[in-house]
Design an enzyme around this catalytic site. Structure first.
Site, short mmCIF file in Angstrom:
data_model
loop_
_atom_site.label_atom_id
_atom_site.label_comp_id
_atom_site.label_asym_id
_atom_site.label_seq_id
_atom_site.Cartn_x
_atom_site.Cartn_y
_atom_site.Cartn_z
N HIS A 129 4.88 5.24 11.85
CA HIS A 129 4.45 5.22 10.45
C HIS A 129 3.58 6.47 10.28
O HIS A 129 2.34 6.38 10.25
CB HIS A 129 3.68 3.92 10.18
CG HIS A 129 3.44 3.60 8.74
ND1 HIS A 129 3.61 4.52 7.71
CD2 HIS A 129 3.03 2.45 8.14
CE1 HIS A 129 3.31 3.94 6.55
NE2 HIS A 129 2.96 2.67 6.79
N ARG B 256 0.80 -1.22 0.00
CA ARG B 256 0.00 0.00 0.00
C ARG B 256 0.84 1.27 0.00
O ARG B 256 0.59 2.19 -0.79
CB ARG B 256 -0.91 0.06 1.24
CG ARG B 256 -2.16 -0.75 1.14
CD ARG B 256 -2.49 -1.38 2.47
NE ARG B 256 -1.49 -2.38 2.77
CZ ARG B 256 -1.56 -3.64 2.34
NH1 ARG B 256 -2.60 -4.05 1.70
NH2 ARG B 256 -0.59 -4.51 2.60
N THR B 257 1.82 1.35 0.88
CA THR B 257 2.54 2.61 1.03
C THR B 257 3.32 2.92 -0.25
O THR B 257 3.27 4.04 -0.77
CB THR B 257 3.48 2.56 2.25
OG1 THR B 257 2.75 2.01 3.35
CG2 THR B 257 4.00 3.93 2.61
N ARG C 163 11.46 3.60 3.81
CA ARG C 163 11.04 2.64 4.85
C ARG C 163 12.26 1.83 5.25
O ARG C 163 13.01 1.37 4.40
CB ARG C 163 9.93 1.72 4.34
CG ARG C 163 9.62 0.58 5.30
CD ARG C 163 8.41 -0.22 4.89
NE ARG C 163 7.18 0.52 5.09
CZ ARG C 163 5.96 0.02 4.87
NH1 ARG C 163 5.83 -1.22 4.44
NH2 ARG C 163 4.88 0.74 5.08
N1 CP Z 1 -0.29 -0.17 5.81
C1 CP Z 1 0.93 -0.39 5.26
O1 CP Z 1 1.94 0.23 5.60
O2 CP Z 1 0.91 -1.33 4.28
P1 CP Z 1 2.20 -1.79 3.45
O3 CP Z 1 3.16 -2.40 4.43
O4 CP Z 1 1.70 -2.75 2.41
O5 CP Z 1 2.80 -0.55 2.84
#
Ligand code: CP
Length: 327
Positions: free
Chosen positions: A152, A75-76, A124
C-alpha cells in the site's frame, strides 16, 4: 500552489528534473530518498496552506483521475478524491458492482478502457500483484491503492509524513509495528520505506502465525536496519517512539475460528500506555476493530485521526508530481 516561497518552487522543480518519480506507483521499492523529499516537502506546503487558510490554485484543472476500487475503502478513496478536487481536477469512479466487471470484463481490459478517459488511475485490488500484471501495456500513470496482502505504497508515504510532521524526524527512532504483520500490506510498505532513513530499530509484535513475512525482513536486513521480533507488546513498548497498530485482517483468513483466536491479541488502552514514553505517537492505518480502545482517543499521543488528514496532503502532492504539472 499559491503563496508559496518562490525559492521552494524553484528548488522543487530542479529536484523533479533531476529525479523524476517512477511512472507508476506500485511498490515503495521504486522510491529513492530524493522522491520522498519532493513528495513530503510539497505535502507540507499543502498542509501549511490549509493551516493558514490560503487558497489553492486549481493546477490540475482539466485533468481526470479514474478510481477503480475492487476492495472496500473509506480513507484512501475519499482522500484521493478530495485531493484531486481541491486542485481543480475531475474524478471518475468505476465501481465494480455497477461496471462491466459483473459481465466478466477483465481488470486489464477495464484498465485499458479507463486509461482512454483519464490522466492518472488509482486502483485497489484484492489480489497481490494483480495491478502490476494488469498495467503492462498502460501508458497512463497508475497509482496502487493497495493490492491484497502485497503493498500500500501511498499509505507508507503518509505514514512517514505523519512521523515527520508529529515528531520532526524519522531518524534515530524506534518504530514498533503490531498486529497482523503477515497480511497487513501497510506494514509491508512502511517497513521497506523506512529503510531510506536511519531509524534506530524496527520492532515487530505479533502472534507467531501473523509474523512479518521473510521477504520483508530480508529486504530490511539488506539495508542494514536492526529488527527485533516480539510476542509481548508490553516488552516492546517502553522505549518505542512510534507505535504502529494494525487490524487483524479478517478478510484474509480462511477460517473464522482462526481469526477469532488472533484478533484480540494486542490492545492499546490508557492503562497499557502508562508504560509508554510521554513523548511518542500511536498510529494506525485504520479501520480499527478492537486493537485500540476508544478510551485512548483523547490522549495527545493518539495520532491516528491526524494521520488520516495527512493522507490528503500527501495525495495532493503525489497527484501534482505524477501529473507532471509545471510548478
Ligand atoms: N488505510 C486505508 O487504506 O484505509 P481504507 O481501507 O479505508 O482506504
Amino acid at each position: 500552489i499559491t503563496t508559496t516561497d518562490p525559492r521552494f518552487l524553484a528548488d522543487l522543480t530542479q529536484q523533479i528534473l533531476a529525479d523524476p518519480l517512477p511512472k507508476h506507483i506500485i511498490s515503495v521499492s521504486a522510491f529513492k530518498k530524493p522522491h520522498l523529499h519532493q513528495i513530503l516537502n510539497l505535502a507540507h506546503q499543502y498542509r501549511l496552506c490549509k493551516i493558514k487558510k490560503q487558497p489553492l490554485n486549481h493546477i490540475l484543472e482539466g485533468k481526470v483521475m479514474a478510481m477503480m476500487f475492487y476492495e472496500a475503502s473509506t480513507r484512501t478513496t475519499s482522500s484521493f478524491s478530495v485531493a484531486m478536487q481541491l486542485l481543480g481536477g475531475i474524478v471518475q469512479k468505476c465501481d465494480p458492482d455497477t461496471s462491466s466487471l459483473v459481465k466478466g470484463e477483465t481488470l486489464s481490459d477495464t484498465v485499458n478502457v479507463m486509461a482512454s478517459y483519464a490522466d492518472v488511475m488509482v486502483i485497489r485490488h484484492q489480489e497481490k500483484g494483480a495491478i502490476q500484471k494488469a498495467i503492462v501495456n498502460t501508458h497512463t500513470p497508475v497509482i496502487s491503492a493497495g493490492d491484497g496482502t502485497g503493498e500500500h505504497p501511498t499509505q507508507a508515504l503518509l505514514d512517514v509524513f505523519t512521523i515527520r510532521e508529529e515528531i520532526g524526524t524519522v531518524n534515530s527512532l524506534t518504530i514498533t509495528m503490531v498486529g497482523d504483520l503477515k497480511n497487513g500490506r501497510t506494514v509491508h510498505s512502511l517497513a521497506k520505506l523506512l529503510t531510506l532513513y536511519r531509524v534506530r530499530e524496527l520492532r515487530y509484535v505479533s502472534v507467531p502465525s501473523l509474523s512479518m513475512p521473510p521477504e520483508i525482513k530480508n529486504f530490511v536486513k539488506s539495508r542494514g536496519i536492526k529488527q527485533e521480533e516480539y510476542t509481548s507488546l508490553e516488552s516492546a513498548l517502553p522505549d518505542t517512539d512510534v507505535l504502529y497498530m494494525t487490524r487483524v485482517q479478517k478478510e484474509r483468513f480462511s477460517s473464522e475460528e482462526e481469526y477469532i483466536k488472533t484478533r484480540s491479541a494486542f490492545e492499546v488502552t490508557p492503562k497499557l500506555m502508562t508504560k509508554a514514553k510521554k513523548k511518542m505517537i500511536v498510529m494506525h492505518p485504520l479501520p480499527r476493530v478492537c486493537e485500540i480502545s476508544p478510551d485512548f482517543d483523547t490522549d495527545p499521543r493518539a495520532a491516528y485521526f491526524r494521520q488520516t488528514e495527512y493522507g490528503m496532503f500527501v495525495r495532493m502532492a503525489l497527484l501534482t508530481l505524477v501529473l507532471g504539472h509545471s510548478l
